[in-house]
Each structure stands twice: as C-alpha cells, then as structure tokens.
Design a protein around this motif. Structure first.
Motif, PDB file in Angstrom:
ATOM      1  N   UNK A   1       0.827  -1.213   0.000  1.00 41.48           N
ATOM      2  CA  UNK A   1       0.000   0.000   0.000  1.00 41.48           C
ATOM      3  C   UNK A   1       0.860   1.261   0.000  1.00 41.48           C
ATOM      4  N   UNK A   2       1.970   1.227   0.726  1.00 47.45           N
ATOM      5  CA  UNK A   2       2.823   2.426   0.813  1.00 47.45           C
ATOM      6  C   UNK A   2       3.440   2.747  -0.545  1.00 47.45           C
ATOM      7  N   UNK A   3       3.885   1.717  -1.253  1.00 43.14           N
ATOM      8  CA  UNK A   3       4.516   1.958  -2.559  1.00 43.14           C
ATOM      9  C   UNK A   3       3.473   2.404  -3.586  1.00 43.14           C
TER      10      UNK A   3
ATOM     11  N   UNK B   1      -3.144  -6.997   0.128  1.00 40.03           N
ATOM     12  CA  UNK B   1      -4.015  -5.937  -0.396  1.00 40.03           C
ATOM     13  C   UNK B   1      -4.950  -5.464   0.720  1.00 40.03           C
ATOM     14  N   UNK B   2      -4.935  -4.170   1.036  1.00 33.28           N
ATOM     15  CA  UNK B   2      -5.791  -3.688   2.119  1.00 33.28           C
ATOM     16  C   UNK B   2      -7.259  -4.046   1.869  1.00 33.28           C
ATOM     17  N   UNK B   3      -7.940  -4.533   2.892  1.00 32.51           N
ATOM     18  CA  UNK B   3      -9.338  -4.944   2.734  1.00 32.51           C
ATOM     19  C   UNK B   3     -10.210  -3.768   2.311  1.00 32.51           C
ATOM     20  N   UNK B   4      -9.847  -2.588   2.761  1.00 33.79           N
ATOM     21  CA  UNK B   4     -10.644  -1.406   2.412  1.00 33.79           C
ATOM     22  C   UNK B   4     -10.566  -1.124   0.903  1.00 33.79           C
TER      23      UNK B   4
ATOM     24  N   UNK C   1     -11.613 -12.348   2.906  1.00 30.63           N
ATOM     25  CA  UNK C   1     -10.269 -12.331   3.461  1.00 30.63           C
ATOM     26  C   UNK C   1      -9.586 -13.640   3.111  1.00 30.63           C
ATOM     27  N   UNK C   2      -8.326 -13.523   2.681  1.00 22.13           N
ATOM     28  CA  UNK C   2      -7.584 -14.743   2.404  1.00 22.13           C
ATOM     29  C   UNK C   2      -6.943 -15.228   3.696  1.00 22.13           C
ATOM     30  N   UNK C   3      -7.590 -16.218   4.300  1.00 17.51           N
ATOM     31  CA  UNK C   3      -7.133 -16.728   5.595  1.00 17.51           C
ATOM     32  C   UNK C   3      -7.396 -18.231   5.604  1.00 17.51           C
ATOM     33  N   UNK C   4      -6.370 -19.013   5.968  1.00 13.43           N
ATOM     34  CA  UNK C   4      -6.506 -20.474   5.928  1.00 13.43           C
ATOM     35  C   UNK C   4      -6.491 -21.001   7.354  1.00 13.43           C
ATOM     36  N   UNK C   5      -7.374 -21.959   7.625  1.00 14.35           N
ATOM     37  CA  UNK C   5      -7.451 -22.583   8.948  1.00 14.35           C
ATOM     38  C   UNK C   5      -6.358 -23.635   9.046  1.00 14.35           C
ATOM     39  N   UNK C   6      -5.175 -23.207   9.513  1.00 15.01           N
ATOM     40  CA  UNK C   6      -4.023 -24.115   9.524  1.00 15.01           C
ATOM     41  C   UNK C   6      -3.026 -23.651  10.575  1.00 15.01           C
ATOM     42  N   UNK C   7      -2.190 -24.588  10.997  1.00 13.25           N
ATOM     43  CA  UNK C   7      -1.096 -24.237  11.909  1.00 13.25           C
ATOM     44  C   UNK C   7       0.214 -24.013  11.129  1.00 13.25           C
ATOM     45  N   UNK C   8       0.174 -24.200   9.817  1.00 13.11           N
ATOM     46  CA  UNK C   8       1.384 -24.043   9.012  1.00 13.11           C
ATOM     47  C   UNK C   8       1.565 -22.575   8.635  1.00 13.11           C
ATOM     48  N   UNK C   9       2.579 -21.912   9.204  1.00 14.49           N
ATOM     49  CA  UNK C   9       2.730 -20.473   8.942  1.00 14.49           C
ATOM     50  C   UNK C   9       2.911 -20.168   7.449  1.00 14.49           C
ATOM     51  N   UNK C  10       3.434 -21.109   6.674  1.00 16.73           N
ATOM     52  CA  UNK C  10       3.676 -20.854   5.242  1.00 16.73           C
ATOM     53  C   UNK C  10       2.377 -20.680   4.466  1.00 16.73           C
ATOM     54  N   UNK C  11       1.293 -21.198   5.003  1.00 17.47           N
ATOM     55  CA  UNK C  11       0.032 -21.129   4.256  1.00 17.47           C
ATOM     56  C   UNK C  11      -0.724 -19.820   4.490  1.00 17.47           C
ATOM     57  N   UNK C  12      -0.323 -19.076   5.489  1.00 20.13           N
ATOM     58  CA  UNK C  12      -0.943 -17.767   5.746  1.00 20.13           C
ATOM     59  C   UNK C  12       0.115 -16.673   5.688  1.00 20.13           C
ATOM     60  N   UNK C  13       0.503 -16.246   4.475  1.00 17.05           N
ATOM     61  CA  UNK C  13       1.501 -15.178   4.392  1.00 17.05           C
ATOM     62  C   UNK C  13       0.990 -13.921   5.115  1.00 17.05           C
ATOM     63  N   UNK C  14       1.890 -13.238   5.791  1.00 17.91           N
ATOM     64  CA  UNK C  14       1.560 -11.964   6.450  1.00 17.91           C
ATOM     65  C   UNK C  14       0.376 -12.117   7.420  1.00 17.91           C
ATOM     66  N   UNK C  15       0.389 -13.172   8.231  1.00 15.41           N
ATOM     67  CA  UNK C  15      -0.773 -13.465   9.078  1.00 15.41           C
ATOM     68  C   UNK C  15      -1.108 -12.318  10.040  1.00 15.41           C
ATOM     69  N   UNK C  16      -0.096 -11.775  10.703  1.00 12.67           N
ATOM     70  CA  UNK C  16      -0.364 -10.692  11.663  1.00 12.67           C
ATOM     71  C   UNK C  16      -0.939  -9.476  10.940  1.00 12.67           C
ATOM     72  N   UNK C  17      -0.401  -9.205   9.769  1.00 10.19           N
ATOM     73  CA  UNK C  17      -0.887  -8.087   8.946  1.00 10.19           C
ATOM     74  C   UNK C  17      -2.365  -8.303   8.586  1.00 10.19           C
ATOM     75  N   UNK C  18      -2.686  -9.522   8.167  1.00 10.95           N
ATOM     76  CA  UNK C  18      -4.058  -9.825   7.732  1.00 10.95           C
ATOM     77  C   UNK C  18      -5.031  -9.708   8.918  1.00 10.95           C
TER      78      UNK C  18
END
Ligand code: MG
Length: 481
Positions: free
Chosen positions: A254-256, A287-290, A390-407
């Motif tokens: 978003x910043x760029x 991508x910002x949800x807004x 929202x792109x969010x996967x129900x998983x414990x694998x961090x690779x499947x949810x890129x940028x989880x904290x951001x999302x």
C-alpha cells in the motif's frame, strides 16, 4: 499456497493501483503528507473504486488467458483484439495511440488480430520512438499465462504488446516488466534487471541505465510519464524508493502504491503498472481490505473476479475441487455440517459472529474469513451488501498464511471501519472455531481489551472455539490503536 497468493495479487494489485490513481490523473506530483483515496472522478469521471482503461484492457487479456490459451497464437490474439474493440466501443478513456490503432483496425478484412497488429506496426513506423505506456499498463497478467517458462512469457508479452504498441521500446518495456512479475510470483523477489537478456542486445545497455537511474530514487523525478520508458521508471522508482518495514513487510504494497500515485501525471497508469508487480511480490493477502472491498470495473468484476481471473490464468483454466472462486455455491461436508451459530461479539454488539450456516443476520456488512460461493452472500436479485473476502486459511502451518499478523490486524481494522460507517457487521468463517474467534480477538485487542480478558470473554460466547494455536496467538498480539 504462497505462490498462489502472489499470483492472486497480480490483477487485483493492478486494479487497486489504477483505482487509487484515477482521481489524480494528469494532476501535479503530490507531497508525502497527501494520502490518495479511491475517490473516483478524475478527467473521465469514474465512480469511487472504479478502475480505468489500464485494468479494463488487462481484463480483456485475462478473459482469454484464463482458458490457458497460448497468447502468441493467432486465435488468442484475435480474441484479445476483438475484446479490446468491444471494450473501446463503450469506453471513455481509450488512449491516443490505442484509439488510432483501433480506428484503423475497424476497416479492412481478414483476422482482427492480424489487422490490429498491422495497424500498430504502421503507426510505430510513422512515429518511431514515440511510444506511450498503453501496452505496459496492461501487461502484468500476461506473466501468469506461462509462469514456469521465461522465454514463452517474453514471447507472449511481445505478442500482446504488438497489438497496439509495436515500437521496439514499447515491446521491451513489456518484456522486462512481465518477466519481473513472473519472477516475483515464482520466487518472491523484486528484480527488474533480471530480464535484460530477453531484450535485443543492441538495447540492453540503454535499458540497464534507465533502470539504474530509477532504482531507489523519488518517483516524482519521473513526473512526466506518458512515455513507456518514463512510466516504467516511475513505477519502478515508487517500488524501490519505498522502504519495506521489517515489522510489517506486507505494508510495502500500500505504501509503494501511494507513492506511485504521488508521482503525478498519468497516476492511474503508473500505479496500475506498479500494482501488478507489487501484487505479484506481496500477494492478495497484502491488499488492504478497504481497497479490496471498493475496487470494481469493466467486465463487472470486483476483487473476487479479479482474483479468479489471475488464478485461472495461472492454472491454465483449472480450478480447485470445490469450485472456488467461480462457483455460485460451495457445497462440502464441512460447510453442510457447520453449526448454525450467531452470537454478538462480547465487546461490540454491532458485530455478529457466525458460520456458513448462520441464521439470517440482518447485518449490512459481511466479512468472510473462508472461501464462499459467489452467490452465497448476495444472491442474484438481492441488493448487494458490503462484503469483503479475506484470504485466511485454517491451519497451523505459517507458510500457508503469508503476512498473518498483517491480515488479522487489517480484519480488525476493517470491522472498525465498517462500524465507524454505522454498519453492523457479520464476521464469519465455516464453523467459527478458529478463524472467526481469532479475528474477533484481534478486534477486541484493537478496542483496547487486554488479551487475557478478550480470550476469556470470547470463549464464553463461543465455547467451541479452539482457543489456541497460531491464528489465536497471532490475533491476541494485535496492538490497540
Ligand atoms: Mg487509465
């Protein structure tokens, strides 16, 4: 998963840049304090969130590429050319060179793709070196059509560009940018020099200098950017000048893009070009949800339609077993057996938490944290409600949810934005066991509720929530604003 996320970001990222730049098209450069908004307007009077010719033409390409077509084939180029003409017949913002080529194409006989290419070549011969950014602005999607093959990608970029912008520099700019998008999707790297060997040797040194000149500099140095070389430089400068924050790298997207718009002049195009590559680098998840909720345009597409076009193109027409993202309804055992839950959020009664089988909720905004059918939120004939996926996967694998904290932080912020607009919000996933309670915790945290209290009070209303794991702990760490 991560690669699919990045591919899904290509057309959506471009459309967001385009719609963000629309209000400021042909305006002056803007200072750092100015925050661009998808306010619509501009010289062509677009609706807020509406994308312009840049993405409309990319959609024309994607509607052909989505079948897996070889974009160098005469058949595919005929189809693209015909879609271009159909779009232009009702468009208010066809570029100068493109309009001249289309006018010439409409006369004559023979296959439309051939006629268009010949008209484009004649125009390029008549005004050598004068080549606008009209092919570069639509090229990112081409990268997904043969994503494992750099030579085939370059050939496709050249063929599609040739339809309207046959000047050698127009073709080079498309080859270089398309290869950068392909590399970003496959490796997650931003590298524009990597495709230099794909352009003719006689022009490589010149391109190296142009790219070097634009790397890491203020994009406003390129505040005249109708020329394809300057547009490429402006977009690349916006991407490389904007720092990537170590604590939240995905915010670079978003910043760029904001910096691309601040460049001024052909703002929607510079930001559309930048957005295709930024979307490829950071993915749909960045991508910002807004923005995702507002963006729409030619072809009747909204965010999910743009994501679908990118993924179809990537997978050469194949889609997942459950039919997402095209299927009107998703039907699986997990969906049918979800508990029909509907409970108010413990810290905001204007937010209802639920599942795919929730009874009617009556909310005027919906945030879906799971895959959902195209008609499951607003069936045909029903007034569309404000919906964001929202792109969010129900998983414990961090690779499947890129940028989880951001999302998760963005989901919480989106709930807050809807509430500030006076809307009630239905927040749901499939079964409200992991994603919904985690997002609900993130929202509690944003409201300033201490993490332990937020968890306890949420488990009181959703006793079947898992209450542990990656999503839950990441959500609990969201900072109050
Ligand atoms: Mg435009």
């Amino acid at each position: 998963m991560t690669q699919a996320d990045r591919a899904a970001g290509v057309l959506l990222g471009q459309a967001c840049g385009d719609a963000l730049g629309v209000p400021y098209e042909f305006g002056p450069a803007l200072d750092d304090a100015f925050e661009p908004r998808m306010a619509g307007g501009g010289p062509f009077g677009f609706a807020p969130g509406e994308y312009s010719d840049d993405t409309a033409m990319a959609v024309c390409i994607a509607e052909v590429a989505r079948s897996g077509a070889d974009l160098t084939s005469a058949d595919a180029l005929d189809q693209i050319a015909q879609r271009f003409l159909d779009w232009a017949a009702g468009a208010k913002d066809v570029g100068t060179q493109t309009r001249a080529v289309f006018a010439e194409t409409r006369h004559g006989t023979g296959p439309v793709g051939t006629r268009m290419r010949e008209a484009s070549q004649a125009l390029a011969m008549a005004q050598p070196g004068r080549v606008g950014n009209g092919a570069l602005m639509r090229t990112a999607i081409v990268a997904l059509s043969r994503v494992r093959d750099r030579d085939a990608t370059a050939a496709a970029a050249r063929s599609v560009a040739m339809l309207t912008h046959a000047d050698p520099l127009g073709l080079d700019s498309c080859v270089l940018w398309t290869e950068a998008v392909r590399v970003a999707v496959t490796t997650g790297e931003l590298d524009l020099l990597g495709g230099l060997d794909l352009v003719p040797e006689s022009r490589r040194e010149r391109w190296r200098q142009w790219i070097d000149e634009a790397t890491g500099v203020d994009p406003r140095r390129f505040d005249r950017n109708g020329y394809t070389v300057w547009a490429l430089q402006a977009a690349w400068a916006a991407i490389t000048w904007t720092p990537v924050p170590s604590d939240d790298p995905a915010s670079h997207f978003a910043a760029a893009l904001a910096n691309a718009v601040r460049t001024g002049d052909d703002t929607d195009t510079v930001a559309a070009i930048a957005g295709g590559l930024l979307g490829a680098r950071w993915g749909w998840s960045a991508v910002p949800l807004d923005w995702s909720r507002r963006v729409h345009g030619y072809g009747g597409h909204r965010a999910r339609g743009l994501v679908a076009l990118s993924l179809r193109t990537l997978n050469r027409g194949r889609i997942d077993g459950d039919g997402w993202p095209d299927a009107p309804h998703l039907d699986s055992h997990a969906y049918r057996s979800a508990p029909p839950t509907l409970v108010p959020h413990p810290h905001d009664a204007g937010v209802l938490l639920g599942t795919v089988t929730s009874p009617p909720h009556g909310c005027d905004a919906v945030i879906s944290l799971c895959r959902i059918g195209a008609d499951d939120v607003a069936p045909p004939g029903v007034e569309p409600i404000d919906h964001v996926e929202v792109r969010l996967v129900d998983t414990e694998d961090p690779a499947e949810n890129p940028h989880l904290a951001h999302v998760l932080a963005d989901v919480a912020a989106q709930v807050q934005r809807f509430r500030a607009d006076g809307k009630t919000v239905f927040l749901h996933c499939v079964a409200a066991q992991n994603r919904t309670p985690s997002a609900a915790i993130a929202y509690s945290r944003l409201l300033g509720v201490p993490a332990e209290q937020a968890a306890a009070e949420l488990l009181a209303v959703l006793p079947d929530a898992r209450g542990r794991g990656l999503l839950w702990t990441t959500a609990a760490a969201v900072e109050p604003t």
